[in-house]
Scaffold this motif. Structure first.
Motif, short mmCIF file in Angstrom:
data_model
loop_
_atom_site.label_atom_id
_atom_site.label_comp_id
_atom_site.label_asym_id
_atom_site.label_seq_id
_atom_site.Cartn_x
_atom_site.Cartn_y
_atom_site.Cartn_z
N GLY A 1 -8.78 -20.95 20.86
CA GLY A 1 -8.17 -21.99 20.06
C GLY A 1 -8.19 -21.64 18.58
O GLY A 1 -7.29 -22.01 17.83
N ILE A 2 -9.23 -20.90 18.16
CA ILE A 2 -9.34 -20.49 16.76
C ILE A 2 -8.20 -19.57 16.37
O ILE A 2 -7.51 -19.77 15.35
N ILE A 3 -7.96 -18.52 17.18
CA ILE A 3 -6.85 -17.61 16.90
C ILE A 3 -5.53 -18.35 16.95
O ILE A 3 -4.63 -18.12 16.12
N ALA A 4 -5.39 -19.29 17.88
CA ALA A 4 -4.14 -20.04 18.03
C ALA A 4 -3.81 -20.83 16.77
O ALA A 4 -2.67 -20.82 16.29
N VAL A 5 -4.80 -21.55 16.21
CA VAL A 5 -4.51 -22.37 15.03
C VAL A 5 -4.28 -21.50 13.79
O VAL A 5 -3.48 -21.86 12.91
N VAL A 6 -4.96 -20.35 13.71
CA VAL A 6 -4.73 -19.44 12.57
C VAL A 6 -3.30 -18.91 12.61
O VAL A 6 -2.60 -18.90 11.59
N ILE B 1 -11.46 -10.63 29.27
CA ILE B 1 -11.57 -11.97 28.68
C ILE B 1 -11.24 -11.92 27.19
O ILE B 1 -10.54 -12.80 26.67
N PHE B 2 -11.71 -10.87 26.53
CA PHE B 2 -11.45 -10.73 25.09
C PHE B 2 -9.94 -10.60 24.82
O PHE B 2 -9.39 -11.27 23.94
N ILE B 3 -9.29 -9.73 25.59
CA ILE B 3 -7.85 -9.54 25.43
C ILE B 3 -7.11 -10.85 25.70
O ILE B 3 -6.18 -11.24 24.97
N LYS B 4 -7.53 -11.55 26.75
CA LYS B 4 -6.88 -12.81 27.10
C LYS B 4 -7.05 -13.83 25.98
O LYS B 4 -6.08 -14.52 25.62
N MET B 5 -8.25 -13.92 25.45
CA MET B 5 -8.50 -14.92 24.41
C MET B 5 -7.73 -14.61 23.14
O MET B 5 -7.11 -15.50 22.55
N VAL B 6 -7.75 -13.35 22.71
CA VAL B 6 -7.12 -12.99 21.44
C VAL B 6 -5.60 -12.97 21.57
O VAL B 6 -4.88 -13.67 20.83
N ILE B 7 -5.08 -12.16 22.50
CA ILE B 7 -3.63 -12.05 22.67
C ILE B 7 -3.04 -13.38 23.15
O ILE B 7 -2.02 -13.84 22.65
N GLY B 8 -3.74 -13.99 24.11
CA GLY B 8 -3.26 -15.28 24.63
C GLY B 8 -3.28 -16.36 23.57
O GLY B 8 -2.34 -17.15 23.44
N GLY B 9 -4.37 -16.40 22.78
CA GLY B 9 -4.45 -17.40 21.71
C GLY B 9 -3.35 -17.21 20.69
O GLY B 9 -2.73 -18.18 20.23
N ALA B 10 -3.11 -15.95 20.29
CA ALA B 10 -2.05 -15.66 19.32
C ALA B 10 -0.69 -16.05 19.87
O ALA B 10 0.14 -16.64 19.16
N PHE B 11 -0.45 -15.74 21.15
CA PHE B 11 0.84 -16.06 21.77
C PHE B 11 1.06 -17.57 21.86
O PHE B 11 2.13 -18.08 21.50
N TYR C 1 -5.03 -26.23 19.20
CA TYR C 1 -6.39 -25.81 19.54
C TYR C 1 -6.76 -26.29 20.95
O TYR C 1 -7.26 -25.51 21.77
N PHE C 2 -6.48 -27.56 21.23
CA PHE C 2 -6.84 -28.13 22.53
C PHE C 2 -6.08 -27.44 23.66
O PHE C 2 -6.67 -27.10 24.69
N THR C 3 -4.79 -27.18 23.46
CA THR C 3 -3.98 -26.53 24.49
C THR C 3 -4.47 -25.11 24.75
O THR C 3 -4.61 -24.69 25.90
N ALA C 4 -4.72 -24.36 23.68
CA ALA C 4 -5.18 -22.98 23.83
C ALA C 4 -6.52 -22.92 24.56
O ALA C 4 -6.72 -22.07 25.44
N GLU C 5 -7.44 -23.80 24.21
CA GLU C 5 -8.75 -23.81 24.86
C GLU C 5 -8.64 -24.19 26.33
O GLU C 5 -9.32 -23.62 27.18
N LYS C 6 -7.78 -25.14 26.64
CA LYS C 6 -7.59 -25.56 28.03
C LYS C 6 -7.00 -24.44 28.89
O LYS C 6 -7.25 -24.36 30.09
N LEU C 7 -6.23 -23.55 28.26
CA LEU C 7 -5.62 -22.43 28.98
C LEU C 7 -6.53 -21.20 29.00
O LEU C 7 -6.12 -20.13 29.44
N GLY C 8 -7.75 -21.36 28.48
CA GLY C 8 -8.72 -20.27 28.53
C GLY C 8 -8.54 -19.21 27.47
O GLY C 8 -9.04 -18.09 27.61
N THR C 9 -7.83 -19.54 26.41
CA THR C 9 -7.64 -18.59 25.31
C THR C 9 -8.39 -19.09 24.08
O THR C 9 -9.03 -20.13 24.10
#
Length: 527
Positions: free
Chosen positions: A242-247, A183-193, A232-240
């Protein structure tokens, strides 16, 4: 409607508290915001109009744009150079301190390990804005500031994953390490991607229109403002994350501005000013909200506070444990490995509203007594993380004398350039009324005009008999152009003498250019 009223009241408090803070320059601005929020809570007529804290609303509407803007003003090259440091502070340090602190709290206070992990995970994220407030007016190493800033940009995701793991452990009775790591890898790597891909797409679309004849600045600005919310909304909906995504999206936009600033100068200038304004407002907004909720927390749990002190001991212990662990990490891995550097890093782990938001997010998975205990513990940790560094830094950090020197030299430069401009104007053959109007404008550059003179000038432009004619207005504009030329020449000569910091000269020079733009810009409809 209630949300609008609540938001309006907080904005009013932000405006007033920021004005009040100007009268207390030695007192951190964010503390004034915090105190203002607390005081508002003592007025029932106002307090009941402000909605209860909602962590999802806060994360989307406040934190997402704030982190996006912070990412945008962070150079990508700095992030690339500090990848190892970021992984070390935002991931490894966060995990190590969480594990150690959880075990210690579990042993000392006989709290269940999952419940102890929930408490520790919530306090994991640090807050760069809160850190800036505790070092205000003090000189600190830029290296430490950069490390703490990058840590706070990325360790929110670590805290959230730890919290999710702790909640799952509490509910099922099992700690699923492999599952939680995935889950951690998915959230961080997925959010960044996701943040990178969506940012590139949006940047590509906006740059296409910037470089075409169909560019509309208002539409571009609207798309830009909506970017952090959409990502943020898209990343959270995809299970990643959102914080990493917006940064990450903010970092992409930093590179965009660097290589497109002259393609549409008005749009870029407006965008930069909007980012600066919004960031300052949101930072103040965050601390007003924190103050309001701290008051509500103590009011709503007053009986618990009086009858038990376990929450106080746990909160104090967690802060001490985390600070000690951060100190040893600083000694081993941060900067020059000196004691002072490690101490600054340890005390720099200041916590703020992200911790508060994560605290409220567990209200639905804990019992009423558990949640009350957690929220009091986190409140203690937040306050200690702000108050203790503020006090200690007053003894171990020197006063930032550069601010005083800067103000003195800026005033010197402005006075000199105004004198040069007025001298040039007096050499021109102008009608007295035109000359007086131009000199008034130039003296406004150093706030030399009082209210009486202002209203007299205001009357001159609102009374038909006293208003300048078309030809006189042309002469005034021409005179101002000559005056600005003289001011630039004055600054250029000073720059060649190398007697004053170039940054100060550039700052005043930019003020002249902005003033000239107000006079010459054909799209300026205020003249």
């Amino acid at each position: 409607m209630n949300l609008l009223i609540s938001t309006f009241i907080i904005f009013v408090v932000v405006a007033l508290s920021n004005l009040i803070a100007r009268y207390f320059p030695k007192f951190p601005n964010t503390y004034i915001n915090l105190i203002a929020g607390i005081l508002i809570g003592f007025f029932p007529a106002i307090d009941h109009l402000i909605l209860p804290f909602h962590n999802d609303v806060f994360m989307i509407l406040i934190l997402a744009p704030l982190l996006f803007f912070e990412g945008q003003v962070t150079p990508v090259l700095m992030i690339r150079k500090k990848v190892n440091s970021i992984i070390g502070t935002a991931v490894i340090l966060a995990l190590e301190t969480a594990i150690v602190a959880t075990l210690i709290i579990n042993k000392i206070f006989v709290l269940g390990v999952p419940f102890a992990l929930i408490i520790v995970a919530i306090i994991t994220p640090t807050d760069a804005t809160a850190f800036d407030s505790v070092v205000q007016g003090r000189k600190i190493q830029q290296t430490i500031q950069n490390v703490l800033k990058t840590e706070s940009l990325f360790n929110d995701a670590t805290g959230i994953v730890l919290l999710q793991a702790a909640i799952l452990w509490l509910q099922t009775g099992h700690l699923k390490l492999v599952y939680n790591f995935a889950i951690f890898i998915k959230m961080v790597i997925g959010g960044a991607f996701i943040g990178m891909i969506l940012a590139f797409l949006l940047v590509g679309v906006r740059q296409y229109f910037v470089r075409s004849a169909n560019n509309v600045i208002s539409s571009q600005t609207l798309i830009y403002l909506l970017t952090p919310f959409c990502i943020y909304f898209t990343a959270e909906k995809l299970g990643t994350s959102g914080i990493i995504a917006v940064v990450v999206a903010g970092l992409v936009h930093n590179s965009e501005i660097n290589r497109s600033r002259f393609s549409s100068p008005r749009q870029v200038h407006f965008g930069i000013q909007m980012v600066n304004f919004t960031s300052r407002i949101l930072n103040s907004f965050v601390f007003v909200i924190l103050g309001i909720n701290l008051k509500r927390i103590f009011t709503n749990n007053f009986q618990t506070i009086l009858t038990s002190y376990g929450w106080l001991l746990v909160g104090f212990s967690i802060y001490v444990i985390l600070t000690i662990l951060r100190y040893f990490y600083g000694r081993l891995f941060i900067g020059d490995h000196k004691k002072l550097t490690a101490l600054l890093f340890a005390l720099g782990g200041v916590h703020g509203t992200v911790t508060l938001a994560m605290t409220f997010s567990v209200s639905s998975v804990l019992t009423s007594n558990q949640f009350t205990f957690v929220i009091l513990v986190e409140t203690v940790a937040i306050l200690l993380s702000m108050v203790i560094p503020t006090i200690i830094f007053r003894f171990i950090l020197p006063i930032d004398g550069d601010d005083r020197i800067k103000d003195s030299q800026l005033n010197y430069l402005r006075r000199g350039m105004v004198e040069a401009g007025i001298k040039r104007v007096k050499q021109m053959h102008l009608e007295p009324v035109v000359q007086a109007s131009v000199i008034y404008d130039l003296e406004d550059q150093v706030q030399k005009n009082n209210l009486r003179r202002f209203f007299k000038q205001w009357q001159s432009v609102t009374t038909e008999k006293k208003a300048l004619t078309v030809l006189q207005s042309v002469d005034r504009r021409r005179a101002l152009m000559y005056a600005f030329d003289a001011q630039r020449e004055y600054l250029y000569d000073l720059a060649n003498q190398h007697m004053i910091n170039s940054d100060y000269i550039y700052e005043v020079y930019s003020e002249i250019l902005l003033s000239e733009a107000l006079v010459l810009d054909p799209k300026n409809q205020m003249l």
